[in-house]
Design a protein around this motif. Structure first.
Motif, PDB file in Angstrom:
ATOM      1  N   ARG A 160       0.817  -1.218   0.000  1.00  0.00           N
ATOM      2  CA  ARG A 160       0.000   0.000   0.000  1.00  0.00           C
ATOM      3  C   ARG A 160       0.853   1.271   0.000  1.00  0.00           C
ATOM      4  O   ARG A 160       0.350   2.367  -0.192  1.00  0.00           O
ATOM      5  CB  ARG A 160      -0.900   0.023   1.243  1.00  0.00           C
ATOM      6  CG  ARG A 160      -2.149  -0.797   1.095  1.00  0.00           C
ATOM      7  CD  ARG A 160      -3.044  -0.200   0.016  1.00  0.00           C
ATOM      8  NE  ARG A 160      -4.201  -1.051  -0.219  1.00  0.00           N
ATOM      9  CZ  ARG A 160      -5.455  -0.683   0.025  1.00  0.00           C
ATOM     10  NH1 ARG A 160      -5.720   0.503   0.482  1.00  0.00           N
ATOM     11  NH2 ARG A 160      -6.437  -1.522  -0.227  1.00  0.00           N
TER      12      ARG A 160
ATOM     13  N   HIS B 137       0.653   0.752  -8.205  1.00  0.00           N
ATOM     14  CA  HIS B 137       0.209  -0.266  -7.249  1.00  0.00           C
ATOM     15  C   HIS B 137      -0.415  -1.373  -8.092  1.00  0.00           C
ATOM     16  O   HIS B 137      -1.472  -1.181  -8.667  1.00  0.00           O
ATOM     17  CB  HIS B 137      -0.801   0.392  -6.289  1.00  0.00           C
ATOM     18  CG  HIS B 137      -1.458  -0.532  -5.321  1.00  0.00           C
ATOM     19  ND1 HIS B 137      -2.821  -0.635  -5.220  1.00  0.00           N
ATOM     20  CD2 HIS B 137      -0.945  -1.380  -4.393  1.00  0.00           C
ATOM     21  CE1 HIS B 137      -3.128  -1.515  -4.267  1.00  0.00           C
ATOM     22  NE2 HIS B 137      -2.016  -1.978  -3.751  1.00  0.00           N
ATOM     23  N   THR B 138       0.252  -2.515  -8.226  1.00  0.00           N
ATOM     24  CA  THR B 138      -0.120  -3.489  -9.262  1.00  0.00           C
ATOM     25  C   THR B 138      -0.839  -4.706  -8.677  1.00  0.00           C
ATOM     26  O   THR B 138      -1.539  -4.592  -7.687  1.00  0.00           O
ATOM     27  CB  THR B 138       1.124  -3.918 -10.076  1.00  0.00           C
ATOM     28  OG1 THR B 138       1.960  -4.748  -9.275  1.00  0.00           O
ATOM     29  CG2 THR B 138       1.922  -2.719 -10.561  1.00  0.00           C
ATOM     30  N   THR B 139      -0.624  -5.854  -9.300  1.00  0.00           N
ATOM     31  CA  THR B 139      -1.309  -7.078  -8.864  1.00  0.00           C
ATOM     32  C   THR B 139      -0.386  -7.894  -7.937  1.00  0.00           C
ATOM     33  O   THR B 139       0.827  -7.688  -7.906  1.00  0.00           O
ATOM     34  CB  THR B 139      -1.708  -7.930 -10.079  1.00  0.00           C
ATOM     35  OG1 THR B 139      -0.591  -8.064 -10.946  1.00  0.00           O
ATOM     36  CG2 THR B 139      -2.854  -7.274 -10.840  1.00  0.00           C
ATOM     37  N   HIS B 140      -0.984  -8.852  -7.249  1.00  0.00           N
ATOM     38  CA  HIS B 140      -0.264  -9.580  -6.209  1.00  0.00           C
ATOM     39  C   HIS B 140       0.931 -10.357  -6.781  1.00  0.00           C
ATOM     40  O   HIS B 140       0.767 -11.210  -7.644  1.00  0.00           O
ATOM     41  CB  HIS B 140      -1.240 -10.543  -5.522  1.00  0.00           C
ATOM     42  CG  HIS B 140      -0.746 -11.067  -4.216  1.00  0.00           C
ATOM     43  ND1 HIS B 140       0.188 -10.420  -3.437  1.00  0.00           N
ATOM     44  CD2 HIS B 140      -1.085 -12.196  -3.523  1.00  0.00           C
ATOM     45  CE1 HIS B 140       0.414 -11.115  -2.335  1.00  0.00           C
ATOM     46  NE2 HIS B 140      -0.338 -12.202  -2.365  1.00  0.00           N
TER      47      HIS B 140
ATOM     48  N   ARG C 159       3.408  -9.283  -8.609  1.00  0.00           N
ATOM     49  CA  ARG C 159       3.916  -8.920  -9.942  1.00  0.00           C
ATOM     50  C   ARG C 159       4.641  -7.586  -9.990  1.00  0.00           C
ATOM     51  O   ARG C 159       4.903  -7.083 -11.082  1.00  0.00           O
ATOM     52  CB  ARG C 159       2.781  -8.918 -10.960  1.00  0.00           C
ATOM     53  CG  ARG C 159       1.818 -10.073 -10.862  1.00  0.00           C
ATOM     54  CD  ARG C 159       2.493 -11.426 -11.006  1.00  0.00           C
ATOM     55  NE  ARG C 159       1.567 -12.498 -10.667  1.00  0.00           N
ATOM     56  CZ  ARG C 159       1.920 -13.729 -10.362  1.00  0.00           C
ATOM     57  NH1 ARG C 159       3.192 -14.069 -10.357  1.00  0.00           N
ATOM     58  NH2 ARG C 159       1.032 -14.629 -10.058  1.00  0.00           N
TER      59      ARG C 159
ATOM     60  N   PRO D 161       8.025  -7.631 -12.369  1.00  0.00           N
ATOM     61  CA  PRO D 161       7.917  -7.513 -13.830  1.00  0.00           C
ATOM     62  C   PRO D 161       7.323  -6.176 -14.303  1.00  0.00           C
ATOM     63  O   PRO D 161       7.746  -5.656 -15.344  1.00  0.00           O
ATOM     64  CB  PRO D 161       7.043  -8.701 -14.242  1.00  0.00           C
ATOM     65  CG  PRO D 161       6.461  -9.244 -13.002  1.00  0.00           C
ATOM     66  CD  PRO D 161       7.370  -8.853 -11.885  1.00  0.00           C
ATOM     67  N   PHE D 162       6.386  -5.597 -13.559  1.00  0.00           N
ATOM     68  CA  PHE D 162       5.913  -4.255 -13.907  1.00  0.00           C
ATOM     69  C   PHE D 162       7.089  -3.279 -13.858  1.00  0.00           C
ATOM     70  O   PHE D 162       7.286  -2.453 -14.747  1.00  0.00           O
ATOM     71  CB  PHE D 162       4.835  -3.776 -12.931  1.00  0.00           C
ATOM     72  CG  PHE D 162       3.426  -4.241 -13.243  1.00  0.00           C
ATOM     73  CD1 PHE D 162       2.594  -3.461 -14.043  1.00  0.00           C
ATOM     74  CD2 PHE D 162       2.927  -5.417 -12.726  1.00  0.00           C
ATOM     75  CE1 PHE D 162       1.288  -3.870 -14.311  1.00  0.00           C
ATOM     76  CE2 PHE D 162       1.627  -5.837 -12.991  1.00  0.00           C
ATOM     77  CZ  PHE D 162       0.795  -5.062 -13.791  1.00  0.00           C
TER      78      PHE D 162
ATOM     79  N   MET E 226      10.599 -12.838 -20.850  1.00  0.00           N
ATOM     80  CA  MET E 226      10.355 -12.905 -19.408  1.00  0.00           C
ATOM     81  C   MET E 226      10.329 -14.356 -18.926  1.00  0.00           C
ATOM     82  O   MET E 226      10.412 -15.286 -19.709  1.00  0.00           O
ATOM     83  CB  MET E 226       9.050 -12.187 -19.065  1.00  0.00           C
ATOM     84  CG  MET E 226       9.113 -10.680 -19.273  1.00  0.00           C
ATOM     85  SD  MET E 226      10.338  -9.843 -18.237  1.00  0.00           S
ATOM     86  CE  MET E 226       9.549  -9.968 -16.613  1.00  0.00           C
TER      87      MET E 226
ATOM     88  N   ALA F  33       2.817  -8.219 -17.367  1.00  0.00           N
ATOM     89  CA  ALA F  33       3.125  -7.196 -16.370  1.00  0.00           C
ATOM     90  C   ALA F  33       4.165  -6.226 -16.916  1.00  0.00           C
ATOM     91  O   ALA F  33       4.030  -5.005 -16.774  1.00  0.00           O
ATOM     92  CB  ALA F  33       3.630  -7.851 -15.083  1.00  0.00           C
ATOM     93  N   ALA F  34       5.195  -6.763 -17.580  1.00  0.00           N
ATOM     94  CA  ALA F  34       6.263  -5.904 -18.101  1.00  0.00           C
ATOM     95  C   ALA F  34       5.733  -4.953 -19.169  1.00  0.00           C
ATOM     96  O   ALA F  34       6.105  -3.779 -19.198  1.00  0.00           O
ATOM     97  CB  ALA F  34       7.404  -6.753 -18.657  1.00  0.00           C
TER      98      ALA F  34
ATOM     99  N   GLY G 237       3.852  -2.199 -17.447  1.00  0.00           N
ATOM    100  CA  GLY G 237       4.815  -1.282 -16.849  1.00  0.00           C
ATOM    101  C   GLY G 237       5.420  -0.363 -17.899  1.00  0.00           C
ATOM    102  O   GLY G 237       5.526   0.849 -17.706  1.00  0.00           O
TER     103      GLY G 237
ATOM    104  N   TYR H 251      -6.054  -5.723 -15.043  1.00  0.00           N
ATOM    105  CA  TYR H 251      -5.369  -4.551 -14.469  1.00  0.00           C
ATOM    106  C   TYR H 251      -5.247  -3.431 -15.509  1.00  0.00           C
ATOM    107  O   TYR H 251      -5.462  -2.255 -15.201  1.00  0.00           O
ATOM    108  CB  TYR H 251      -3.980  -4.964 -13.961  1.00  0.00           C
ATOM    109  CG  TYR H 251      -3.212  -3.843 -13.305  1.00  0.00           C
ATOM    110  CD1 TYR H 251      -3.387  -3.557 -11.959  1.00  0.00           C
ATOM    111  CD2 TYR H 251      -2.334  -3.052 -14.038  1.00  0.00           C
ATOM    112  CE1 TYR H 251      -2.712  -2.519 -11.351  1.00  0.00           C
ATOM    113  CE2 TYR H 251      -1.644  -2.009 -13.440  1.00  0.00           C
ATOM    114  CZ  TYR H 251      -1.831  -1.751 -12.092  1.00  0.00           C
ATOM    115  OH  TYR H 251      -1.148  -0.710 -11.502  1.00  0.00           O
TER     116      TYR H 251
ATOM    117  N   ILE I 177      -1.303   5.142  -9.812  1.00  0.00           N
ATOM    118  CA  ILE I 177      -2.000   4.156 -10.637  1.00  0.00           C
ATOM    119  C   ILE I 177      -2.257   2.954  -9.740  1.00  0.00           C
ATOM    120  O   ILE I 177      -1.332   2.444  -9.095  1.00  0.00           O
ATOM    121  CB  ILE I 177      -1.152   3.716 -11.850  1.00  0.00           C
ATOM    122  CG1 ILE I 177      -0.797   4.915 -12.740  1.00  0.00           C
ATOM    123  CG2 ILE I 177      -1.893   2.658 -12.665  1.00  0.00           C
ATOM    124  CD1 ILE I 177       0.047   4.561 -13.958  1.00  0.00           C
TER     125      ILE I 177
END
Lengths: 218, 280, 386
Positions: free
Chosen positions: B60, B71-74, B76, B79-80, C63, C71-72, C75, C101, C236
């Motif tokens: 958070r 603030h992404t997914t659980h 991940r 990689p974001f 990946m 996810a990448a 991003g 997402y 975001i």
């Protein structure tokens, strides 16, 4: 229920566009105008079957300017296993990109020959590596050619058998022009150390095709 | 103290977002404070920072701080973050993750980020439990400890995040605790300055869930436990495995500047190829 | 392969697979980031992007799995890049959470799904259209998907360019649904010249940072979150958020967010819809299909017309949002609608829904053994029915 098979396919069948009809001696395997002409190239994984289909397709589509769809089927193995490349040539649209009854079959292994020869149209043509034919099969004429032996003897590489076959197809069957197939091979191997060997293999194929055309005319 | 507060306030979205979701006595706020001090000390412009997280209590954090936040997914976040870093290599990319987010559901991404040595700083907040979902067993829960999904005591051997990062090839690896706040700031500063993948594991307290379930419900007791059990790396090297049982080894475990950094290599290839392509 | 063959009017031509056409479409649409994971039958897209992207200044990364890949690219999209991934059924399933997402955070991305037989590992080297519904409903929650389709190598190129433009315009994920046949088939591909390509740019804010609301709801319902690093620091999150981008639990804000996500697609649906009609003017029998099934349907309709059947064909080049307008118009005189699919019947459901108020009989023509539908099978099914 899905209904498979193609016996009643109207679009899957060539409709008598061959010049002169069946009775006359044929001068060309692939007519100038055709609704659907099917070529199947088959062999084992690792023999360059799909590359052969690709080069032939590129030469006919980009060089000779005809409509071509090339698809393939292969197993999960990168080497070994049965592999085939299908080419459909048409002067219209190609609705179904796989072969029903090939007009021309090129087979490099016994397995491929025995599997696909029976499906070739009776007035079609089978070109098989001589090592692939134990018993002649199917209703179409089979022409045996020593592609692999020649590749090993002249070039020390069985892998160029498919390039020899491409050259052979050009001069023996006329389905592709010599110029177009040479361009496709040049394109593919440009800048690599394999270019020279492949061009020589292609020339050997041209020569072999011409000899066969004299000895065993279409 | 007053100057410290105003320093931190500048980095908070305090007008919009406070109070936080964190419980009284939680260690995550301390770590947020330490991270902001590190950023302030290094004078990294806020516009240049991307703070990226997954899901969980610690994840958070991006909601409350005035950076480019994702603030992404659980599991991940990494990689974001790799996507952000590779698309904007000039940015300082920080990932904040919990032990469940980073080591369980995101464990695969964790080892591969370590392996690539991409220039991202990961602050791994380890409170030995799943907090947001209400106290379930984590991949860091000690053997025998209780959690709501380990009501008779945990039988799953825990991960050592530092050992994992070292084995997977991270080039800066450190561990500290929420008791050692000056050390935290220093380690985070070093991690941010390090070119390559850096992991700072911070042992934190969750009095509400881990504490209550394991007989230490007062956050002060948990901090004192951290103080008493932390052993600096140099001292730990002289101790036997029996003596180190239940201890938290703190310190910088690796600082390797030799291994090539991933983003630089990607852009080196681009420079080479786009030149030969006429810069098209 | 060098670009060394050209049409008479100077367009580069190639003889390539549908997957390679996607690579060229992406490069020409401005894609500069690709993350992927090998999976048959889409792998040639990753291989092509690995080869071509660095030459144009773009980033390729393989990946550790499909979840990491999607996810990448999200991003990278948050950081301003035009980004894409490519996969097939099993990988598409793994990506679903993060596709959700991207819907929620309104970050433009392109996902190419080269469909193969399923469920599970299914038929890796054979075709299917079994992801038609997954493309629409794959992730959880309320959202509206955008998916395009292609039935030839040339169309695969064009659909990919269009996917990037729609993604950037609508700030949403766009799915390109191919199948193994189109992905692996080789045909002539005519590339566009740079001046012929419309490239929709990424949107940047026009107001000063202190006034900036990244998730504002304007009259066209599209939010364009600013790329990172442009001086607009904001939040975001995949949590349901307010106009400033912060998590909310206020009913009015939740409702308005979900409605805006739906409306931005609904009000632009006519722009998204893409289709082609054959002999629909007086068609009493209408065939509906997309992708490789559309090739067989074309063959069938040509055959039926030669036999003097009043048959027509509606080829869908966009699947979601479902083009109900074009369907209703093409089916104006129809007594029968035949939906031809390479699966047990998925596209038939929105067709039935669209035609619910009519007396038209809707019939499914399917094949699901991994081989393409044949024109003869469709013709046979029609003759049996009428």
């Amino acid at each position: 229920m899905p209904r498979q098979g193609s016996q009643n396919s109207s679009t899957g069948r060539r409709t008598g566009t061959r010049p002169g009809g069946k009775k006359n001696k044929r001068t060309k395997l692939l007519p100038d105008r055709v609704e659907r002409f099917e070529i199947r190239i088959s062999g084992a994984g690792g023999q360059g079957i799909i590359s052969t289909g690709m080069l032939l397709g590129e030469a006919i589509a980009l060089g000779d300017g005809r409509n071509v769809s090339q698809s393939q089927a292969y197993g999960p193995e990168a080497r070994g296993g049965a592999t085939r490349a299908d080419l459909i040539i048409s002067d219209g649209d190609i609705f179904f990109p796989e072969c029903h009854e090939p007009d021309l079959l090129v087979a490099f292994t016994t397995e491929a020959y025995e599997k696909h020869a029976p499906s070739v149209k009776p007035d079609g043509l089978i070109i098989a590596d001589e090592s692939a034919v134990d018993i002649v099969m199917g209703n179409a004429r089979t022409v045996k050619v020593p592609f692999i032996k020649l590749a090993e003897k002249e070039f020390g590489h069985p892998i160029v058998a498919n390039i020899i076959a491409l050259g052979f197809l050009a001069t023996y069957t006329g389905i592709v022009s010599e110029k177009s197939i040479r361009e496709a091979v040049e394109d593919r191997f440009a800048g690599t150390k394999y270019l020279d060997m492949n061009l020589k293999a292609l020339e050997a194929g041209f020569k072999l095709g011409k000899e066969y055309a004299k000895k065993y005319p279409l | 103290m007053a100057t410290q507060l105003s320093e931190i306030h500048e980095y908070l979205r305090w007008r919009k977002r406070f109070p936080t979701v964190w419980c009284a006595g939680c260690g995550i706020g301390t770590i947020m404070n330490n991270m902001l001090h590190a950023i302030h000390d290094l004078q990294i412009p806020k516009d240049d920072i991307a703070l990226i997280s997954g899901i969980g209590c610690s994840s958070r954090m991006p909601i409350y701080v005035d950076f480019n936040t994702l603030h992404t997914t659980h599991g991940r976040a990494l990689p974001f973050a790799i996507g952000v870093k590779l698309a904007r290599p000039e940015m300082t990319v920080i990932v904040v993750s919990g032990d469940g987010d980073g080591l369980a559901i995101g464990g695969n991404h964790f080892i591969h980020a370590c392996r690539r040595n991409i220039d991202i700083t990961m602050i791994l907040i380890n409170n030995s439990i799943y907090g947001m979902t209400g106290g379930q067993v984590a991949p860091t829960t000690p053997l025998g400890a209780r959690a709501h999904t380990a009501p008779y005591g945990n039988i799953d051997p825990p991960f050592d995040a530092v050992e994992l990062a070292l084995a997977a090839g991270a080039t800066f690896v450190a561990r500290s605790t929420t008791y050692h706040i000056i050390q935290n700031i220093n380690y985070i500063k070093k991690a941010l300055q390090h070119k390559g993948f850096s992991v700072v594991e911070i042992i934190s307290q969750c009095p509400t869930l881990y504490g209550r379930l394991n007989g230490i419900p007062d956050p002060r007791d948990m901090l004192l436990w951290e103080k008493e059990n932390a052993v600096p790396l140099a001292k730990a090297k002289k101790m036997s495995p029996e003596e180190l049982k239940g201890k938290i080894i703190t310190g910088i475990f690796r600082e390797d500047t030799q291994k090539p950094e991933y983003t630089e290599q990607v852009y080196e290839l681009i420079r080479k190829l786009s030149k030969s392509n006429g810069g098209k | 392969m060098p670009l060394n063959r050209f049409t008479k009017d100077g367009h580069p031509i190639k003889f390539v697979q549908g997957n390679e056409a996607v690579v060229w479409g992406a490069i020409h649409a401005g894609c500069r980031f690709f993350a992927g994971y090998p999976i048959t039958p889409s792998t040639e897209i990753a291989e092509g992007m690995a080869r071509e992207l660095p030459k144009v200044g773009g980033v390729f990364i393989q990946m550790e799995d499909e979840i990491g890949s999607i996810a990448a690219i999200i991003g990278a999209s948050a950081a301003g890049a035009k980004a894409m991934t490519a996969t097939s059924g099993p990988g598409f399933s793994l990506m679903q959470e993060n596709i959700g997402y991207a819907y929620m955070t309104q970050l433009p991305i392109v996902i190419v799904d080269v469909q193969r037989g399923g469920p599970s590992t299914g038929l890796p080297t054979k075709l299917s259209q079994g992801d038609t519904m997954q493309a629409r409903w794959g992730t959880h929650g309320d959202y509206t998907a955008v998916a395009l389709a292609a039935s030839s190598v040339q169309e695969a190129y064009e659909a990919t360019i269009r996917a990037f433009n729609l993604a950037c315009k609508l700030s949403t994920p766009v799915i390109v649904l191919l199948d193994e046949l189109i992905g692996h088939m080789r045909e002539k591909l005519v590339l566009k010249k740079p001046e012929e390509i419309h490239e929709e740019p990424r949107s940047f804010p026009t107001v000063p940072p202190e006034w900036y609301l990244p998730y504002d709801i304007p009259s066209d319902f599209i939010a364009h979150p600013s790329p990172f690093g442009e001086g607009y620091r904001y939040s975001i999150t995949g949590l349901t958020h307010d106009r400033a981008g912060f998590p909310t639990s206020i009913s009015a804000e939740i409702t308005e967010r979900l409605e805006a996500l739906r409306e931005k697609i609904v009000v632009h649906k006519q722009e998204i819809w893409d289709w082609k009609e054959y002999y629909t003017g007086d068609a009493r029998i209408l065939i509906v299909a997309y992708g490789s099934a559309a090739r067989a349907a074309r063959g069938a309709v040509e055959h039926l017309r030669r036999k003097r059947f009043k048959a027509g064909f509606l080829e869908l080049k966009s699947i979601w949002p479902f083009p109900d307008g074009p369907l209703l118009s093409a089916a104006k005189h129809a007594k029968y609608v035949f939906v031809a699919e390479n699966c047990m019947g998925q596209l038939i459901h929105p067709v039935k829904e669209a035609l619910a108020g009519t007396h038209i009989r809707v019939v499914s023509v399917t094949r699901y053994d991994g081989h393409p539908l044949e024109p003869a099978q469709i013709v046979h099914a029609i003759k049996e029915e009428i």
